[in-house]
Design a protein around this motif. Sequence first.
Motif, PDB file in Angstrom:
ATOM      1  N   ASP A   1       0.924  -1.229  -0.015  1.00 55.36           N
ATOM      2  CA  ASP A   1      -0.038   0.057   0.004  1.00 55.36           C
ATOM      3  C   ASP A   1       0.856   1.232   0.044  1.00 55.36           C
ATOM      4  O   ASP A   1       0.547   2.223  -0.809  1.00 55.36           O
ATOM      5  CB  ASP A   1      -1.054  -0.171   1.163  1.00 55.36           C
ATOM      6  N   ASP A   2       1.905   1.270   0.945  1.00 55.55           N
ATOM      7  CA  ASP A   2       2.987   2.371   0.762  1.00 55.55           C
ATOM      8  C   ASP A   2       3.532   2.510  -0.549  1.00 55.55           C
ATOM      9  O   ASP A   2       3.583   3.825  -1.087  1.00 55.55           O
ATOM     10  CB  ASP A   2       3.749   2.329   1.750  1.00 55.55           C
ATOM     11  N   PHE A   3       4.030   1.438  -1.300  1.00 54.24           N
ATOM     12  CA  PHE A   3       4.438   1.429  -2.601  1.00 54.24           C
ATOM     13  C   PHE A   3       3.650   2.232  -3.422  1.00 54.24           C
ATOM     14  O   PHE A   3       4.009   3.245  -4.075  1.00 54.24           O
ATOM     15  CB  PHE A   3       5.119   0.193  -2.979  1.00 54.24           C
ATOM     16  N   ASN A   4       2.425   1.756  -3.460  1.00 53.73           N
ATOM     17  CA  ASN A   4       1.239   2.014  -4.351  1.00 53.73           C
ATOM     18  C   ASN A   4       0.951   3.631  -4.018  1.00 53.73           C
ATOM     19  O   ASN A   4       0.618   4.385  -5.168  1.00 53.73           O
ATOM     20  CB  ASN A   4       0.320   1.383  -4.397  1.00 53.73           C
ATOM     21  N   ALA A   5       1.170   4.218  -3.001  1.00 51.54           N
ATOM     22  CA  ALA A   5       0.869   5.439  -2.648  1.00 51.54           C
ATOM     23  C   ALA A   5       2.122   6.238  -2.740  1.00 51.54           C
ATOM     24  O   ALA A   5       2.116   7.714  -2.312  1.00 51.54           O
ATOM     25  CB  ALA A   5       0.519   5.744  -1.114  1.00 51.54           C
ATOM     26  N   GLY A   6       3.296   5.886  -3.245  1.00 50.84           N
ATOM     27  CA  GLY A   6       4.431   6.492  -3.684  1.00 50.84           C
ATOM     28  C   GLY A   6       5.383   6.883  -2.294  1.00 50.84           C
ATOM     29  O   GLY A   6       6.141   7.577  -2.217  1.00 50.84           O
ATOM     30  N   LYS A   7       5.035   6.063  -1.251  1.00 51.18           N
ATOM     31  CA  LYS A   7       5.886   6.140   0.055  1.00 51.18           C
ATOM     32  C   LYS A   7       7.088   5.067  -0.240  1.00 51.18           C
ATOM     33  O   LYS A   7       6.946   4.063   0.497  1.00 51.18           O
ATOM     34  CB  LYS A   7       4.923   5.952   1.180  1.00 51.18           C
ATOM     35  N   PHE A   8       7.988   5.402  -1.014  1.00 51.64           N
ATOM     36  CA  PHE A   8       9.127   4.858  -0.979  1.00 51.64           C
ATOM     37  C   PHE A   8      10.297   5.579  -1.257  1.00 51.64           C
ATOM     38  O   PHE A   8      10.245   6.624  -1.781  1.00 51.64           O
ATOM     39  CB  PHE A   8       9.099   3.548  -1.789  1.00 51.64           C
ATOM     40  N   ARG A   9      11.548   4.747  -1.221  1.00 51.74           N
ATOM     41  CA  ARG A   9      12.896   5.700  -1.455  1.00 51.74           C
ATOM     42  C   ARG A   9      13.832   4.717  -1.889  1.00 51.74           C
ATOM     43  O   ARG A   9      13.600   3.619  -2.160  1.00 51.74           O
ATOM     44  CB  ARG A   9      13.473   6.263  -0.157  1.00 51.74           C
ATOM     45  N   SER A  10      14.563   5.191  -2.616  1.00 51.45           N
ATOM     46  CA  SER A  10      15.483   4.420  -3.614  1.00 51.45           C
ATOM     47  C   SER A  10      16.688   3.729  -2.691  1.00 51.45           C
ATOM     48  O   SER A  10      16.697   4.089  -1.356  1.00 51.45           O
ATOM     49  CB  SER A  10      16.449   5.180  -4.612  1.00 51.45           C
ATOM     50  N   PHE A  11      17.278   2.737  -3.259  1.00 53.50           N
ATOM     51  CA  PHE A  11      18.010   1.805  -2.397  1.00 53.50           C
ATOM     52  C   PHE A  11      19.452   2.744  -1.780  1.00 53.50           C
ATOM     53  O   PHE A  11      19.822   2.699  -0.852  1.00 53.50           O
ATOM     54  CB  PHE A  11      18.602   0.680  -3.117  1.00 53.50           C
ATOM     55  N   ASP A  12      19.744   3.804  -3.001  1.00 51.95           N
ATOM     56  CA  ASP A  12      21.035   4.378  -2.616  1.00 51.95           C
ATOM     57  C   ASP A  12      20.647   5.433  -1.295  1.00 51.95           C
ATOM     58  O   ASP A  12      21.414   5.603  -0.428  1.00 51.95           O
ATOM     59  CB  ASP A  12      21.195   5.342  -3.706  1.00 51.95           C
TER      60      ASP A  12
END
Length: 69
Positions: free
Chosen positions: A33-44
């Motif tokens: 759900d967080d990913f689909n809502a744009g709540k994520f960051r890059s691995f870097d």
Amino acid sequence: MFYHQISILLASVLEWETQDSVEAIAGIQQGLDDFNAGKFRSFDEYAAEQRQNSSQQAVGEKPEEPNAT
């Protein structure tokens, strides 16, 4: 008597396993759900934060709280 105790033990283990699975599925769903809502960051970004926290802990500083983006 022995078989009754084994039955109780097995029931407890199965109950724990069921609860553990339910919690794992809920956590995975929250992540999706967080990913689909744009709540994520890059691995870097994650790796840089981990390096910073690791170096701060080495000198006894309190790590920063993660950004909620």
